[in-house]
Design a protein around this motif. Structure first.
Motif, PDB file in Angstrom:
ATOM      1  N   ALA A 222       0.819  -1.212   0.000  1.00 22.62           N
ATOM      2  CA  ALA A 222       0.000   0.000   0.000  1.00 22.62           C
ATOM      3  C   ALA A 222       0.853   1.261   0.000  1.00 22.62           C
ATOM      4  O   ALA A 222       0.378   2.333  -0.386  1.00 22.62           O
ATOM      5  CB  ALA A 222      -0.935   0.001   1.206  1.00 22.62           C
ATOM      6  N   LEU A 223       2.113   1.151   0.425  1.00 22.23           N
ATOM      7  CA  LEU A 223       2.970   2.327   0.421  1.00 22.23           C
ATOM      8  C   LEU A 223       3.207   2.819  -1.005  1.00 22.23           C
ATOM      9  O   LEU A 223       3.272   4.034  -1.256  1.00 22.23           O
ATOM     10  CB  LEU A 223       4.298   2.011   1.106  1.00 22.23           C
ATOM     11  CG  LEU A 223       5.241   3.186   1.363  1.00 22.23           C
ATOM     12  CD1 LEU A 223       4.542   4.314   2.111  1.00 22.23           C
ATOM     13  CD2 LEU A 223       6.471   2.715   2.139  1.00 22.23           C
ATOM     14  N   ASP A 224       3.306   1.894  -1.947  1.00 20.49           N
ATOM     15  CA  ASP A 224       3.457   2.281  -3.349  1.00 20.49           C
ATOM     16  C   ASP A 224       2.195   2.995  -3.839  1.00 20.49           C
ATOM     17  O   ASP A 224       2.269   3.969  -4.596  1.00 20.49           O
ATOM     18  CB  ASP A 224       3.730   1.035  -4.202  1.00 20.49           C
ATOM     19  CG  ASP A 224       4.525   1.345  -5.457  1.00 20.49           C
ATOM     20  OD1 ASP A 224       5.388   2.246  -5.406  1.00 20.49           O
ATOM     21  OD2 ASP A 224       4.285   0.698  -6.483  1.00 20.49           O
ATOM     22  N   THR A 225       1.032   2.526  -3.393  1.00 21.03           N
ATOM     23  CA  THR A 225      -0.225   3.194  -3.739  1.00 21.03           C
ATOM     24  C   THR A 225      -0.270   4.601  -3.146  1.00 21.03           C
ATOM     25  O   THR A 225      -0.730   5.552  -3.800  1.00 21.03           O
ATOM     26  CB  THR A 225      -1.417   2.376  -3.229  1.00 21.03           C
ATOM     27  OG1 THR A 225      -1.359   1.050  -3.763  1.00 21.03           O
ATOM     28  CG2 THR A 225      -2.734   3.022  -3.628  1.00 21.03           C
ATOM     29  N   ALA A 226       0.218   4.746  -1.923  1.00 22.85           N
ATOM     30  CA  ALA A 226       0.233   6.063  -1.281  1.00 22.85           C
ATOM     31  C   ALA A 226       1.071   7.048  -2.086  1.00 22.85           C
ATOM     32  O   ALA A 226       0.689   8.208  -2.260  1.00 22.85           O
ATOM     33  CB  ALA A 226       0.774   5.944   0.142  1.00 22.85           C
ATOM     34  N   VAL A 227       2.208   6.589  -2.576  1.00 19.38           N
ATOM     35  CA  VAL A 227       3.065   7.444  -3.405  1.00 19.38           C
ATOM     36  C   VAL A 227       2.330   7.857  -4.680  1.00 19.38           C
ATOM     37  O   VAL A 227       2.409   9.006  -5.131  1.00 19.38           O
ATOM     38  CB  VAL A 227       4.390   6.724  -3.732  1.00 19.38           C
ATOM     39  CG1 VAL A 227       5.186   7.480  -4.791  1.00 19.38           C
ATOM     40  CG2 VAL A 227       5.216   6.548  -2.470  1.00 19.38           C
ATOM     41  N   ALA A 228       1.574   6.916  -5.253  1.00 18.22           N
ATOM     42  CA  ALA A 228       0.842   7.215  -6.493  1.00 18.22           C
ATOM     43  C   ALA A 228      -0.308   8.191  -6.262  1.00 18.22           C
ATOM     44  O   ALA A 228      -0.689   8.922  -7.175  1.00 18.22           O
ATOM     45  CB  ALA A 228       0.312   5.918  -7.103  1.00 18.22           C
ATOM     46  N   LEU A 229      -0.859   8.218  -5.064  1.00 16.21           N
ATOM     47  CA  LEU A 229      -1.998   9.089  -4.777  1.00 16.21           C
ATOM     48  C   LEU A 229      -1.580  10.516  -4.421  1.00 16.21           C
ATOM     49  O   LEU A 229      -2.336  11.459  -4.636  1.00 16.21           O
ATOM     50  CB  LEU A 229      -2.819   8.519  -3.623  1.00 16.21           C
ATOM     51  CG  LEU A 229      -3.586   7.213  -3.886  1.00 16.21           C
ATOM     52  CD1 LEU A 229      -4.187   6.696  -2.585  1.00 16.21           C
ATOM     53  CD2 LEU A 229      -4.669   7.414  -4.929  1.00 16.21           C
ATOM     54  N   ALA A 230      -0.383  10.680  -3.884  1.00 11.97           N
ATOM     55  CA  ALA A 230       0.042  11.984  -3.401  1.00 11.97           C
ATOM     56  C   ALA A 230       0.381  12.922  -4.547  1.00 11.97           C
ATOM     57  O   ALA A 230       1.064  12.554  -5.501  1.00 11.97           O
ATOM     58  CB  ALA A 230       1.249  11.820  -2.484  1.00 11.97           C
ATOM     59  N   GLY A 231      -0.104  14.148  -4.431  1.00 10.56           N
ATOM     60  CA  GLY A 231       0.177  15.157  -5.437  1.00 10.56           C
ATOM     61  C   GLY A 231       1.540  15.801  -5.236  1.00 10.56           C
ATOM     62  O   GLY A 231       2.298  15.432  -4.326  1.00 10.56           O
TER      63      GLY A 231
END
Length: 331
Positions: A222-231
Motif C-alpha cells: 500500500a505504500l506504493d499506492t500512497a506514493v501514487a496518490l500523493a500530489g
C-alpha cells in the motif's frame, strides 16, 4: 491468589495460563480487569510470527518489557477497577475505574503512577479504545491537515476508522478512504468519509491529486499506492507497522520528481516540533475528551472470553472481512 494470562506461544498459537498473583507493594494497586482490546495490526504480526527478531516489545511501557519473542505476553489496552491498594496509596482509590497499558490478563498489579484514573461516566467499552484513539490523534497531529485539503486514507481497520472520524471535523475538501472489505468501507462512510473505495479499483482521477495521504493498512504494497496518490509536494504519513515484511516502493518517478514527504508516525513519541507545548500526558488527556465525543465502541464487532482466545485470533487472521474491533471480556 491467581490470574489468567494470554501467551503467544508460536505462529498461529495462543494459550491461556494461570499464574500466581503477587500482592501490591508500596505505591502499587491490584486491578481486576473488565475488558481488553486486541490490536488487530500489531498483535496479528505477533500471532503470525512476522515481528522483527530482537526488537523490544515496547520500551516506553513498563508492563511490556523484554523482546518480541515466544512465549510472549502482549496487549496494551486494559480497563478495570482497583480492588486493593498497597502501602503509600490512598485507600479511597479502591473501586476507581482505570486504564492501563497491560497484556491480556484477568488481573494485574501496577504502580499507581502507571495507571490512568478514568471518569466514572466513561463507558468501559469506549475507554478500552483509548490507545487507538490516541494513535489516531498522533497520526492527525503528524499529518497536520490544512483547511481545504484533499486527504486519502489507506486502510479502514479500527485505527483507520478513528483517523477518519477525527478528520471528519476538519474543514477539508474531501476525505477519500480505501479498503478491500465492503463492511469496513460502509463503516468508513458512517465515520465521516466523503467516499470509500476499494484500492483495487483506483481510477486515474484519484492519482497524484491528494495533499495528504495516510497509509494505515498494514500492507507494505500500500505504500506504493500512497506514493501514487500523493500530489506534487504532498505528505504521506506512514502509520502502519510492517514487522519483518518488506515494502517494494517505486521511488524513481513520482516520489523523486514530485518532492513527496514521507512521515513516519508512531504514538510512543511526539514530533519534536510539538514538544515545546505538548506532552504525552496532555495528548492522552485530550484523547479521553475525544472518546466522549466520538464513542469509539460503536466499532466493536466481536466479544470473547479470554478462554476463547484461540477462536478470537483465528477470526481476525482468517476472516478480516468480518471483524473490525475484537475485545476480551472478563467476569
Amino acid at each position: 491468589m491467581t490470574f489468567d494470562v494470554l501467551f503467544f506461544t508460536g505462529p498461529g498459537s495462543v494459550v491461556v495460563r494461570t499464574e500466581d498473583l503477587e500482592q501490591p507493594g508500596s505505591g502499587q494497586v491490584l486491578v481486576h480487569t473488565h475488558v481488553t482490546a486486541i490490536s488487530p495490526g500489531t498483535e496479528m504480526l505477533i500471532y503470525r510470527g512476522q515481528m522483527p527478531a530482537g526488537l523490544t516489545a515496547d520500551e516506553t511501557i513498563p508492563a511490556l518489557g523484554g523482546e518480541l519473542a515466544y512465549p510472549l505476553k502482549y496487549g496494551y489496552s486494559a480497563v478495570g477497577r482497583i480492588v486493593e491498594t498497597g502501602p503509600g496509596v490512598d485507600p479511597s482509590l479502591s473501586g476507581q475505574p482505570v486504564f492501563s497499558f497491560q497484556p491480556h490478563q484477568s488481573s494485574f498489579v501496577s504502580a499507581i503512577d502507571d495507571l490512568t484514573i478514568l471518569p466514572e461516566d466513561l463507558s468501559t467499552d469506549d475507554a478500552v479504545l483509548l490507545p487507538t484513539v490516541e494513535t489516531a490523534l498522533s497520526f492527525v497531529m503528524d499529518g497536520a491537515p490544512l483547511a481545504g485539503e484533499r486527504v486519502a486514507i489507506l486502510g479502514q481497520g479500527i485505527v483507520g476508522l478513528l483517523t477518519t472520524t477525527l478528520l471528519s471535523d476538519f474543514p477539508l475538501q474531501d476525505i477519500i478512504t480505501f479498503d478491500r472489505y465492503p463492511a469496513r468501507r460502509l463503516a468508513s462512510m458512517t465515520a465521516g468519509a466523503t467516499e470509500s473505495l476499494s484500492p483495487d479499483g483506483i481510477q486515474p482521477d484519484n492519482l497524484r491529486c491528494f495533499d495528504l495521504v495516510f497509509e494505515l493498512s498494514g500492507r507494505p504494497e500500500a505504500l506504493d499506492t500512497a506514493v501514487a496518490l500523493a500530489g506534487l509536494e504532498g505528505r504521506i504519513v506512514v502509520g502502519s507497522w510492517y514487522g519483518n515484511k518488506r515494502a517494494a516502493v517505486s521511488f524513481g518517478d513520482q516520489f523523486h520528481r514530485g518532492r513527496l514527504k514521507l512521515i513516519s508516525s508512531q504514538v510512543s513519541r511526539l514530533a519534536p516540533h510539538l514538544t515545546g507545548r505538548w506532552t504525552k500526558a496532555r495528548r492522552l488527556k485530550f484523547a479521553i475528551e475525544l472518546i466522549r465525543r466520538y464513542k469509539p465502541s460503536r466499532f466493536i464487532t466481536h466479544r470473547f472470553r479470554l478462554d476463547q482466545a484461540a477462536e478470537a485470533y483465528r477470526l481476525i487472521d482468517r476472516e478480516p472481512h468480518n471483524s473490525i474491533q475484537v475485545v476480551f471480556e472478563y467476569v
